[in-house]
Design an enzyme around this catalytic site. Structure first.
Site, mmCIF file in Angstrom:
data_model
loop_
_atom_site.group_PDB
_atom_site.id
_atom_site.type_symbol
_atom_site.label_atom_id
_atom_site.label_comp_id
_atom_site.label_asym_id
_atom_site.label_seq_id
_atom_site.Cartn_x
_atom_site.Cartn_y
_atom_site.Cartn_z
ATOM 1 N N ASP A 1 0.860 -1.171 0.000
ATOM 2 C CA ASP A 1 0.000 0.000 0.000
ATOM 3 C C ASP A 1 0.909 1.238 0.000
ATOM 4 O O ASP A 1 2.091 1.152 0.325
ATOM 5 C CB ASP A 1 -0.876 -0.032 1.258
ATOM 6 C CG ASP A 1 -1.618 1.271 1.458
ATOM 7 O OD1 ASP A 1 -2.358 1.675 0.550
ATOM 8 O OD2 ASP A 1 -1.425 1.901 2.532
ATOM 9 N N ASP B 1 -0.098 5.251 0.772
ATOM 10 C CA ASP B 1 -0.259 6.259 1.822
ATOM 11 C C ASP B 1 -0.448 5.574 3.179
ATOM 12 O O ASP B 1 -1.315 4.707 3.323
ATOM 13 C CB ASP B 1 -1.456 7.168 1.511
ATOM 14 C CG ASP B 1 -1.271 8.571 2.076
ATOM 15 O OD1 ASP B 1 -0.231 8.837 2.721
ATOM 16 O OD2 ASP B 1 -2.166 9.402 1.876
HETATM 17 MG MG LIG Z 1 -2.844 3.233 3.293
#
Ligand SMILES: [Mg+2]
Length: 336
Positions: free
Chosen positions: A17, A19
């Site tokens: 992932d 952010d």
């Molecule tokens: Mg995230």
């Protein structure tokens, strides 16, 4: 698995992932660049997996470079790519696809051999919807007409909110909800927590044993669980220790760590489960923690892994210390 095998040893690709995991907005997550570079030095393929359909892979690569993580375009998997793949599987080559989203999304549609259009002309076979800050009523009206006329509808993701400097803004899911309300139809969804994006990322790395790494239980970890992939939750973004203890059955990571440095630790140590250094009494309505044995008694992360195991088995989420070391560790975890 031998006891010394690290997380990097037990997976054949890392699906990161972005952010909250690799960066936080404009800022790097400390240690993330090192962890990614160590994975590369081990020849473990990495993929950067984003639900955001508004940016082309090159734009994601540019932002990764700004936070000190070099990446190649083909190491980025976006929900735009996954959404367009879903659409291309469902409509004829060359067919018209109405784009609700950015030019980057329209480019993906064209690259897949479909014909991107912006109005509900006769013969629109599909609608693909991804986030764009410019999406307004007129394009939703076109999509509404196409969906009501029977077009296949694909949503890149259904994130209801989009974190921004000023707060939470409407995400793609909020605009999808408007069309759900206006059509009574439901889209096929590509992004996390649905599985198509994660499968696309794993396929592109030739991976059969990927490790999904993320900071959100409701997208990253739930998506990994739905796709039957191993997952590592890191505490550098959204999820908190209390949130982990409260995780439902479809949102429980196999591994929990403070940050990406854990990729080099023995997998059996990072795994959720009982820990040598901590004893947890599950009697009554509270998890009572005391130090035990000769393990890493001072390690709050070890305690968190043991508490997750106990909480998920018993449904008890409240913890209290039985000695001073436990009190310190629980306080470190924000659990008192
Ligand atoms: Mg995230």
């Amino acid at each position: 698995m031998n006891d010394a095998a690290t997380l990097l040893d037990v997976c054949d690709a890392l699906l990161f992932d972005l952010d909250g995991t690799v960066y936080r907005g404009a800022d790097p997550v400390p240690g993330a660049a090192d962890a990614v570079s160590r994975a590369r030095s081990r020849d473990t393929p990495v993929r950067f997996v984003t639900n955001n359909a508004s940016k082309a892979p090159e734009a994601v690569v540019a932002h990764l470079a700004e936070v000190g993580v070099p990446a190649a375009d083909d190491e980025v998997s976006t929900s735009a790519q996954a959404g367009v793949r879903l659409l291309a599987e469902r409509i004829d080559p060359g067919a018209r696809a109405l784009v609700v989203g950015t030019e980057a999304l329209a480019d993906q549609v064209a690259a897949a051999g479909l014909t991107p259009v912006r109005t509900a002309d006769d013969g629109v076979a599909g609608v693909v919807q991804g986030h764009s800050p410019d999406t307004a009523w007129p394009v939703l009206a076109e999509a509404c007409l196409a969906i009501r006329a029977g077009a296949v509808w694909v949503a890149c993701n259904e994130d209801t909110t989009l974190p921004a400097e000023r707060g939470l803004l409407p995400g793609n899911g909020a605009m999808v909800a408007a069309l759900r309300a206006a059509t009574g139809a439901a889209p096929v969804v590509a992004g996390k927590p649905e599985t198509p994006l994660l499968r696309l990322a794993a396929d592109s790395a030739g991976s059969t044993r990927p490790l999904v790494v993320g900071d959100r239980l409701d997208t990253d970890i739930a998506g990994a669980a739905a796709a039957d992939m191993a997952s590592l939750a890191v505490l550098t973004g959204v999820v908190t220790p209390a949130g982990l203890l409260a995780a439902g059955p479809g949102q429980r990571p196999g591994y929990v760590a403070a940050d990406l440095a854990a990729l080099d630790e023995p997998a059996c140590r990072v795994a959720v489960g009982p820990q040598d250094g901590w004893h947890i009494d599950t009697g009554g309505d509270t998890l009572t923690v005391t130090t035990a044995g000769t393990g890493d008694a001072a390690d709050p992360m070890a305690l968190l892994r043991a508490l997750c195991d106990a909480a998920w088995r018993t449904g008890i989420m409240a913890a209290r210390p039985g000695d001073d070391a436990a009190a310190t560790a629980l306080a470190d975890l924000g659990l008192t």
